[in-house]
Motif scaffolding. Sequence first.
Motif, PDB file in Angstrom:
ATOM      1  N   LYS A 309       0.800  -1.231   0.000  1.00  0.00           N
ATOM      2  CA  LYS A 309       0.000   0.000   0.000  1.00  0.00           C
ATOM      3  C   LYS A 309       0.833   1.283   0.000  1.00  0.00           C
ATOM      4  CE  LYS A 309      -3.779  -2.016   2.753  1.00  0.00           C
ATOM      5  NZ  LYS A 309      -4.808  -1.989   1.712  1.00  0.00           N
ATOM      6  N   ARG A 310       2.149   1.164   0.168  1.00  0.00           N
ATOM      7  CA  ARG A 310       2.954   2.357   0.447  1.00  0.00           C
ATOM      8  C   ARG A 310       3.486   3.005  -0.829  1.00  0.00           C
ATOM      9  NH1 ARG A 310       6.909  -0.913   3.955  1.00  0.00           N
ATOM     10  NH2 ARG A 310       6.715  -2.044   1.981  1.00  0.00           N
ATOM     11  N   ILE A 311       3.002   4.199  -1.121  1.00  0.00           N
ATOM     12  CA  ILE A 311       3.290   4.853  -2.402  1.00  0.00           C
ATOM     13  C   ILE A 311       4.240   6.035  -2.212  1.00  0.00           C
ATOM     14  CG2 ILE A 311       2.249   6.017  -4.390  1.00  0.00           C
ATOM     15  CD1 ILE A 311       1.361   3.093  -4.004  1.00  0.00           C
ATOM     16  N   ALA A 312       5.270   6.090  -3.026  1.00  0.00           N
ATOM     17  CA  ALA A 312       6.112   7.287  -3.109  1.00  0.00           C
ATOM     18  C   ALA A 312       5.581   8.166  -4.229  1.00  0.00           C
ATOM     19  CB  ALA A 312       7.560   6.893  -3.382  1.00  0.00           C
ATOM     20  N   VAL A 313       5.359   9.432  -3.918  1.00  0.00           N
ATOM     21  CA  VAL A 313       4.922  10.380  -4.943  1.00  0.00           C
ATOM     22  C   VAL A 313       6.147  11.154  -5.412  1.00  0.00           C
ATOM     23  CG1 VAL A 313       3.435  12.351  -5.456  1.00  0.00           C
ATOM     24  CG2 VAL A 313       2.646  10.575  -3.873  1.00  0.00           C
ATOM     25  N   PHE A 314       6.330  11.221  -6.727  1.00  0.00           N
ATOM     26  CA  PHE A 314       7.462  11.950  -7.297  1.00  0.00           C
ATOM     27  C   PHE A 314       6.919  12.949  -8.307  1.00  0.00           C
ATOM     28  CE2 PHE A 314      10.383  12.440 -10.900  1.00  0.00           C
ATOM     29  CZ  PHE A 314      11.492  12.969 -10.244  1.00  0.00           C
ATOM     30  N   SER A 322       1.044  17.764  -3.797  1.00  0.00           N
ATOM     31  CA  SER A 322       0.023  17.942  -2.780  1.00  0.00           C
ATOM     32  C   SER A 322      -1.319  17.339  -3.226  1.00  0.00           C
ATOM     33  CB  SER A 322      -0.093  19.445  -2.496  1.00  0.00           C
ATOM     34  OG  SER A 322      -1.255  19.746  -1.802  1.00  0.00           O
ATOM     35  N   ILE A 323      -1.677  17.561  -4.481  1.00  0.00           N
ATOM     36  CA  ILE A 323      -2.945  17.013  -4.994  1.00  0.00           C
ATOM     37  C   ILE A 323      -2.876  15.480  -5.006  1.00  0.00           C
ATOM     38  CG2 ILE A 323      -4.535  16.948  -6.962  1.00  0.00           C
ATOM     39  CD1 ILE A 323      -3.431  19.733  -7.767  1.00  0.00           C
ATOM     40  N   GLY A 324      -1.723  14.939  -5.390  1.00  0.00           N
ATOM     41  CA  GLY A 324      -1.549  13.484  -5.393  1.00  0.00           C
ATOM     42  C   GLY A 324      -1.700  12.899  -3.991  1.00  0.00           C
ATOM     43  N   ALA A 325      -1.118  13.585  -2.995  1.00  0.00           N
ATOM     44  CA  ALA A 325      -1.244  13.122  -1.612  1.00  0.00           C
ATOM     45  C   ALA A 325      -2.711  13.153  -1.183  1.00  0.00           C
ATOM     46  CB  ALA A 325      -0.387  13.992  -0.695  1.00  0.00           C
ATOM     47  N   ASP A 326      -3.424  14.206  -1.572  1.00  0.00           N
ATOM     48  CA  ASP A 326      -4.865  14.285  -1.264  1.00  0.00           C
ATOM     49  C   ASP A 326      -5.613  13.096  -1.855  1.00  0.00           C
ATOM     50  OD1 ASP A 326      -4.834  16.662   0.123  1.00  0.00           O
ATOM     51  OD2 ASP A 326      -5.427  17.905  -1.580  1.00  0.00           O
ATOM     52  N   LEU A 327      -5.329  12.793  -3.118  1.00  0.00           N
ATOM     53  CA  LEU A 327      -6.055  11.710  -3.785  1.00  0.00           C
ATOM     54  C   LEU A 327      -5.747  10.360  -3.146  1.00  0.00           C
ATOM     55  CD1 LEU A 327      -5.750  12.823  -7.514  1.00  0.00           C
ATOM     56  CD2 LEU A 327      -7.830  12.750  -6.137  1.00  0.00           C
ATOM     57  N   LEU A 328      -4.478  10.140  -2.797  1.00  0.00           N
ATOM     58  CA  LEU A 328      -4.122   8.875  -2.142  1.00  0.00           C
ATOM     59  C   LEU A 328      -4.841   8.734  -0.804  1.00  0.00           C
ATOM     60  CD1 LEU A 328      -0.301   8.623  -2.943  1.00  0.00           C
ATOM     61  CD2 LEU A 328      -2.097   7.066  -3.737  1.00  0.00           C
ATOM     62  N   ALA A 329      -5.017   9.869  -0.114  1.00  0.00           N
ATOM     63  CA  ALA A 329      -5.671   9.821   1.201  1.00  0.00           C
ATOM     64  C   ALA A 329      -7.117   9.340   1.084  1.00  0.00           C
ATOM     65  CB  ALA A 329      -5.628  11.203   1.861  1.00  0.00           C
ATOM     66  N   GLU A 330      -7.697   9.442  -0.103  1.00  0.00           N
ATOM     67  CA  GLU A 330      -9.084   8.990  -0.296  1.00  0.00           C
ATOM     68  C   GLU A 330      -9.156   7.506  -0.672  1.00  0.00           C
ATOM     69  OE1 GLU A 330     -10.375  11.754  -3.239  1.00  0.00           O
ATOM     70  OE2 GLU A 330     -10.441  13.425  -1.802  1.00  0.00           O
ATOM     71  N   THR A 331      -8.010   6.840  -0.795  1.00  0.00           N
ATOM     72  CA  THR A 331      -7.991   5.420  -1.161  1.00  0.00           C
ATOM     73  C   THR A 331      -7.518   4.596   0.032  1.00  0.00           C
ATOM     74  OG1 THR A 331      -5.665   5.338  -1.829  1.00  0.00           O
ATOM     75  CG2 THR A 331      -7.233   6.146  -3.462  1.00  0.00           C
ATOM     76  N   ASP A 332      -7.333   3.297  -0.185  1.00  0.00           N
ATOM     77  CA  ASP A 332      -6.761   2.478   0.890  1.00  0.00           C
ATOM     78  C   ASP A 332      -5.238   2.426   0.796  1.00  0.00           C
ATOM     79  OD1 ASP A 332      -6.677   0.991  -1.417  1.00  0.00           O
ATOM     80  OD2 ASP A 332      -7.220  -0.910  -0.448  1.00  0.00           O
ATOM     81  N   LEU A 333      -4.663   3.205  -0.103  1.00  0.00           N
ATOM     82  CA  LEU A 333      -3.200   3.290  -0.193  1.00  0.00           C
ATOM     83  C   LEU A 333      -2.701   4.383   0.751  1.00  0.00           C
ATOM     84  CD1 LEU A 333      -2.903   3.036  -4.080  1.00  0.00           C
ATOM     85  CD2 LEU A 333      -2.864   1.193  -2.391  1.00  0.00           C
ATOM     86  N   VAL A 334      -1.404   4.358   1.045  1.00  0.00           N
ATOM     87  CA  VAL A 334      -0.862   5.373   1.964  1.00  0.00           C
ATOM     88  C   VAL A 334       0.412   5.985   1.389  1.00  0.00           C
ATOM     89  CG1 VAL A 334      -1.808   4.277   4.037  1.00  0.00           C
ATOM     90  CG2 VAL A 334       0.486   3.637   3.241  1.00  0.00           C
ATOM     91  N   MET A 335       0.750   7.171   1.869  1.00  0.00           N
ATOM     92  CA  MET A 335       2.015   7.801   1.521  1.00  0.00           C
ATOM     93  C   MET A 335       3.127   7.030   2.237  1.00  0.00           C
ATOM     94  SD  MET A 335       1.559  10.599  -0.395  1.00  0.00           S
ATOM     95  CE  MET A 335       2.824  11.843  -0.070  1.00  0.00           C
ATOM     96  N   ALA A 336       4.129   6.578   1.482  1.00  0.00           N
ATOM     97  CA  ALA A 336       5.239   5.845   2.091  1.00  0.00           C
ATOM     98  C   ALA A 336       6.048   6.779   2.987  1.00  0.00           C
ATOM     99  CB  ALA A 336       6.130   5.266   0.995  1.00  0.00           C
ATOM    100  N   ASP A 379      13.964   1.407  -1.863  1.00  0.00           N
ATOM    101  CA  ASP A 379      13.564   1.556  -0.456  1.00  0.00           C
ATOM    102  C   ASP A 379      12.515   0.508  -0.107  1.00  0.00           C
ATOM    103  OD1 ASP A 379      12.472   2.345   2.016  1.00  0.00           O
ATOM    104  OD2 ASP A 379      12.888   4.464   1.613  1.00  0.00           O
ATOM    105  N   ASN A 380      12.807  -0.292   0.936  1.00  0.00           N
ATOM    106  CA  ASN A 380      11.865  -1.347   1.323  1.00  0.00           C
ATOM    107  C   ASN A 380      10.557  -0.807   1.873  1.00  0.00           C
ATOM    108  OD1 ASN A 380      13.407  -3.528   0.564  1.00  0.00           O
ATOM    109  ND2 ASN A 380      14.569  -3.509   2.501  1.00  0.00           N
ATOM    110  N   ASN A 381      10.522   0.501   2.143  1.00  0.00           N
ATOM    111  CA  ASN A 381       9.279   1.111   2.636  1.00  0.00           C
ATOM    112  C   ASN A 381       8.382   1.593   1.503  1.00  0.00           C
ATOM    113  OD1 ASN A 381      10.084   0.973   5.456  1.00  0.00           O
ATOM    114  ND2 ASN A 381      11.614   2.510   4.868  1.00  0.00           N
ATOM    115  N   VAL A 382       8.827   1.367   0.269  1.00  0.00           N
ATOM    116  CA  VAL A 382       8.074   1.849  -0.893  1.00  0.00           C
ATOM    117  C   VAL A 382       7.605   0.660  -1.727  1.00  0.00           C
ATOM    118  CG1 VAL A 382       8.255   3.113  -3.081  1.00  0.00           C
ATOM    119  CG2 VAL A 382       9.312   4.052  -1.004  1.00  0.00           C
TER     120      VAL A 382
END
Lengths: 464, 464
Positions: A309-314, A322-336, A379-382
């Motif tokens: 679930k852990r997504i890196a935004v580039f 910022s918009i990408g982080a907002d959109l991810l927050a509405e899903t079951d995925l998370v910011m890595a 990165d193992n967290n991504v």
Amino acid sequence: MNTQVEMSNMENFFNPSAVVVIGASNADFNLGATICKILKEDIAYPGQVFAVNRGGEAVHGAQGFKSLRDIEDPVDLAVIITPAAVVPGFVRDCGEKGIRNIVIESSGFSEQGDVGQRLQAEINESARHHRMRIIGPNCLGILDNHNRFCCLYGANQLVRKTMKKPGTVSYVIQSGGVGGLVVERLMEDLLGVNKMVCIGNKSDVDESDFIDYFDTDNTKVIGLYLENVQHGNKLMAAARRTKKPILAFKSGRSEAGSAAAMSHTAGMANNDAVFEGACRQAGIIRLQSAEELHSLPKMFTEMPLLPGKRIAVFTNSGAFGSIGADLLAETDLVMAGFSGETREKLSRLPGVFNAENPVDIGPALPQIYLQIYDILLSDNNVDGLLHIVGMWRDYVADVMSELTELCRRHRKPAALFSFNAMARVQAARADKNLPLFSTLEEAVRALVVSHQQFRYLNKKETVS
Amino acid sequence: MNTQVEMSNMENFFNPSAVVVIGASNADFNLGATICKILKEDIAYPGQVFAVNRGGEAVHGAQGFKSLRDIEDPVDLAVIITPAAVVPGFVRDCGEKGIRNIVIESSGFSEQGDVGQRLQAEINESARHHRMRIIGPNCLGILDNHNRFCCLYGANQLVRKTMKKPGTVSYVIQSGGVGGLVVERLMEDLLGVNKMVCIGNKSDVDESDFIDYFDTDNTKVIGLYLENVQHGNKLMAAARRTKKPILAFKSGRSEAGSAAAMSHTAGMANNDAVFEGACRQAGIIRLQSAEELHSLPKMFTEMPLLPGKRIAVFTNSGAFGSIGADLLAETDLVMAGFSGETREKLSRLPGVFNAENPVDIGPALPQIYLQIYDILLSDNNVDGLLHIVGMWRDYVADVMSELTELCRRHRKPAALFSFNAMARVQAARADKNLPLFSTLEEAVRALVVSHQQFRYLNKKETVS
């Protein structure tokens, strides 16, 4: 079920060696004629084509007959496109001639009240008796870009174009309009159509039969547009048999929508929650719009599945980070959350404004992009990347190309969005084979459905 | 506030008669040079352009000076694009020369910690002392397609193109990337940009000032992309002063998104619910995606506002009728129930499959389309149309053209969607000036926001 017999039977729908178009004539606006034309003139279909009409006249080079009985050669597929009232008679004739595959494109059956239902019953009777498989009635027919076969009526121009780009996505579509949208827009996108079947009232063969068939052929992704599901358990069983992703969009979610669907393809309204539950259990990915039928498959054909679930935004635009982080927050995925090593490596690179997630860079050289990709994917967290980069220089398309390679190597996907004109996005898809999404929302959805498929397959393997 | 003085001050940002670019030089990769180039070479800006740099050298035909003090001619706008540390000194110089309008494009201020904040404080002090108005810092500047003025750096190609199509939508954008998306995609759509201002950290002039300004000029629709709102009451007051539709998209809805926005343009995170409430009270239409900034304005410029909630769906694809009904069910709009007269008239027309809502037709001649439009728009139970028609013949674009005329006459809007390739949709927009939406979802949203604006203006009139 004798699967082998069934499958060889299905094969005749896509790859017949001789086809008869019943109802094709040279009268003005004759729809059957457009099918003879496409087969004989437009797409160089390699098999034989016959036409049956009152005068027994040839149609666009297809040899003409007054009756099926007059055709001496064997025929493995009949396309019927006549007034509804005479269809049952022709179906019987087909049975007697030994034709086991029929596409009935005529309308005027169960979708149109009592008379239509009686006609439908007669057809069903013949079909059972002769062990025939029937697609339709009230449908647009079949397109197969690999075998170069097509019996869609009136779509000649479109089909000529789409045959130039045979692909790996196969569709079962309960509507000509949605089929048109998918085929036209897919031509502007990365992939091509493999097979498309428009099934209409689906009195016999339905989406489940095609899921089974597409599981055996060169299809990589299966798309469904459904107005109703008549055999829910059959659909779930077929879906469970395949590991290929199934993407389904269904109309008739609302009361008004399902009433409209009823008058269109005659299905009973389905309880939407029941359909939703069936999809979840059988690993069918339920789509949110008809557009997703053509926009999402490329995520499956071009990228590994999203393993977590852990997504890196580039991004090279702080706003879109910022918009990408907002959109991810509405899903079951998370910011890595990056490892210390990742943050340190990133902060040493020139041009990096933000070494936290979302990673935000200014004007930078291609090798900086590539270094960042390597750092993030290592990165193992991504688990995957949301890549929001405007093509401000031509090399951006090239680094995205290398990114898709890196993704395959790291077995982690990237969803690509570029905030440029669609013409530019389409050019990058065509020239560099990039799975670019048209909107940021689509890219985020692609990550969501990719992970959904990963989880489903993973669970399946654990269970079995 | 002396509005007249303020407005003439604002006018200098868009229509200066002489501009100086401080920091433009002939060094490699100099960003100020791209601004001199655009003004002198690319867009034929009619005013004077000066460059200030260490060597006092001319840049792309802009006369060069070592210092502002050496310029004898009056200057009404300064664009500063130098390292942050020397910006305060240049701002003071501007004040002494009598320049009252400044765009600071350099970054390195409040978005970058303590040192940046101190520099910002120095600038604020000069600005107050000399009554200067400042856009930025940390911004991309201004584009005005009508006055042919532009100080966006590095966007020369894009600006050359967009100037060919001056339009009626004006934007305030707190990000270059989003500005790029809007401008590029709008070029493929119906409308053109009138003015666009990228405001960055907005230390002085902000979105509210531009709303006031756009209320006075040839702007028809105002678009905002915001990462933060520093003066909520000021924004609400400005929004309430105009009757022009204001469409606003804001990032930083989620915690992660607002943290990212903070590092980008230095604003404090806003409580999303507070912003939502402010929009509702002040009649600001809040958008759901950055895409809506370019997709929705055409509904306001080309169609009357939607005066009620009752929508007639018209389609030549049964499936899309059903999907349209589903989408409407998710909004506050409703499917219209037709009058008996309407149903009777429709059922007498050839080619009409369904004389209830959604109206579904088969292959039909243009005059049938026009008759149906007239019947539907004349029904007192119908407030507007959702028009979902595939362009299967060229005349479909022509009948849509006539529909837009009919809509104006009946004072009821139609939202148009065609399930065709985007290339075909874009061609119909360009050739027939049709406000075609790219997706059915967009068309439904257009009806929703149109009615939202209608209700807001109506309430306003009732109150005042």
